[in-house]
Design an enzyme around this catalytic site. Sequence first.
Site, mmCIF file in Angstrom:
data_model
loop_
_atom_site.group_PDB
_atom_site.id
_atom_site.type_symbol
_atom_site.label_atom_id
_atom_site.label_comp_id
_atom_site.label_asym_id
_atom_site.label_seq_id
_atom_site.Cartn_x
_atom_site.Cartn_y
_atom_site.Cartn_z
ATOM 1 N N GLU A 1 -3.347 10.672 2.974
ATOM 2 C CA GLU A 1 -4.527 10.783 3.836
ATOM 3 C C GLU A 1 -4.600 12.180 4.448
ATOM 4 O O GLU A 1 -3.583 12.746 4.861
ATOM 5 C CB GLU A 1 -4.491 9.745 4.956
ATOM 6 C CG GLU A 1 -4.520 8.323 4.420
ATOM 7 C CD GLU A 1 -5.598 7.474 5.033
ATOM 8 O OE1 GLU A 1 -6.757 7.919 5.060
ATOM 9 O OE2 GLU A 1 -5.279 6.383 5.486
ATOM 10 N N GLU B 1 0.824 -1.210 0.000
ATOM 11 C CA GLU B 1 0.000 0.000 0.000
ATOM 12 C C GLU B 1 0.859 1.262 0.000
ATOM 13 O O GLU B 1 1.907 1.314 0.639
ATOM 14 C CB GLU B 1 -0.911 -0.019 1.231
ATOM 15 C CG GLU B 1 -2.026 1.001 1.179
ATOM 16 C CD GLU B 1 -3.105 0.694 2.205
ATOM 17 O OE1 GLU B 1 -3.660 1.656 2.760
ATOM 18 O OE2 GLU B 1 -3.392 -0.496 2.440
#
EC number: 3.2.1.14
Length: 450
Positions: free
Chosen positions: A123, A119
Amino acid sequence: MRLSLVGVAIGLLSSSAIVTAQTYTDCNPLQKTCPPDPALGRSVTYDFTKGSSPDFKPVGSPTYDSNNGAAFSVAKQGDAPLIQSNWYMMFGHVEFVIKTAPGKGIVSSAVLQSDDLDEIDWEWLGANNLYVQTNYFGKGDTGSYNRGAAHDNAGNQDGFHTYTIDWTSTQIVWQIDGKTVRVLTAESAGDHFPQSPMMVKVGVWAGGDPNNAPGTIQWAGGETDYSAGPYTMYLKSLVATDYSTGKSYTYSDKSGSWRSITSDGGQINGNSDAESISTVESAPPVTATIDSAPIPFSGTHRETSSFVTPSIWPWVPKPTTLSSSVAKDTTLPSGWTFSGSRQVQPPSAASSTPPCTSSSLVSSLASPSHSGLKTSSISSVPNSSSATKSTGHLASTATYQISTYDSTLPSFSASIAHVAPTVAAANDLLEAPLGMGVFCALLGGLIAIF
């Protein structure tokens, strides 16, 4: 009122509950044989102001308008809209043009994620209009939390910015509006370097949902007030370039190594000439790093077996394998012996001064400041892997960085257990050598008399 995040030095990703916007995998190729991943194999541009694209699967109910593009809104409890690509890239370049969602407890995210839970992330916390977090994970391993970073990104809720991930077999580069904010090399990341075919996910969710764990809610900036919504994130456009070619990508074994990935009808790194970012010699300093504390679930990890959501914030790390108090010396002073009756016998010559163990531990905890970021160091006993062992003495100390941000939330002092003693305990440590010396002198005198 929008609130700044307290303790943004908690990085990103993980946990075990809540919304459907989190990361999961239908088939993990590290555990069993899985179908091939459909390859992007080319460069594409998506203009979401013109509507949806069949190349992306919607989850929840994203909407589209001609000014802002794809809109992801949290209007009520349970809302967590996102889109995810139907294709995968095997190394590549992605540019997201995003305006993030405001709101306490609201989390916007743009993620590259593979079937084996590699990943790469962006964010944003709706309670903080000043910073963005980046992170990466390899094979869904959430056993340590030293990978997250925070970067200056003022006004991310007020207008659109271009957020870039450039991912090759040797490095990952994160950029904001063309400016590099972070570089990760494969060499420095080791086994945690993301290196398997990735899909793209973009969406928003409520980390501050009242049903979430208390630690998650506090990390997200507080409990979400749904009555003040809706809270909307926008994705105006997305540009993606696959650095490999072919129709699909297959895991040839269960190693998860990029060298084990094969391409049907193409070549891994077959489009490497399209790489738009050359090797970056040095990365700029990040706003904050996370070295020592676990972080709450951030909406992109759902099913990772190695993580349990903490119930409170701040978290208390587990004790290290070495004690953080003064080490105990169980050996006798030089020249002293035990008699047959187990009585201590001093040397025949002059009395010997016993070795007394001491250690200087200094704690300076970070606390919020209205002047902005403050970073403090905490001296701590490292774990056994980073310490040089010696009999009866602590070998070294490790320094952890804790970062805090200006905030209007209730103030607190960051705390870490098993790291540093209280002031009273520190005074006891300083008095220990003197007390030990007096005790040994009295003991020697009594033995000499009797």
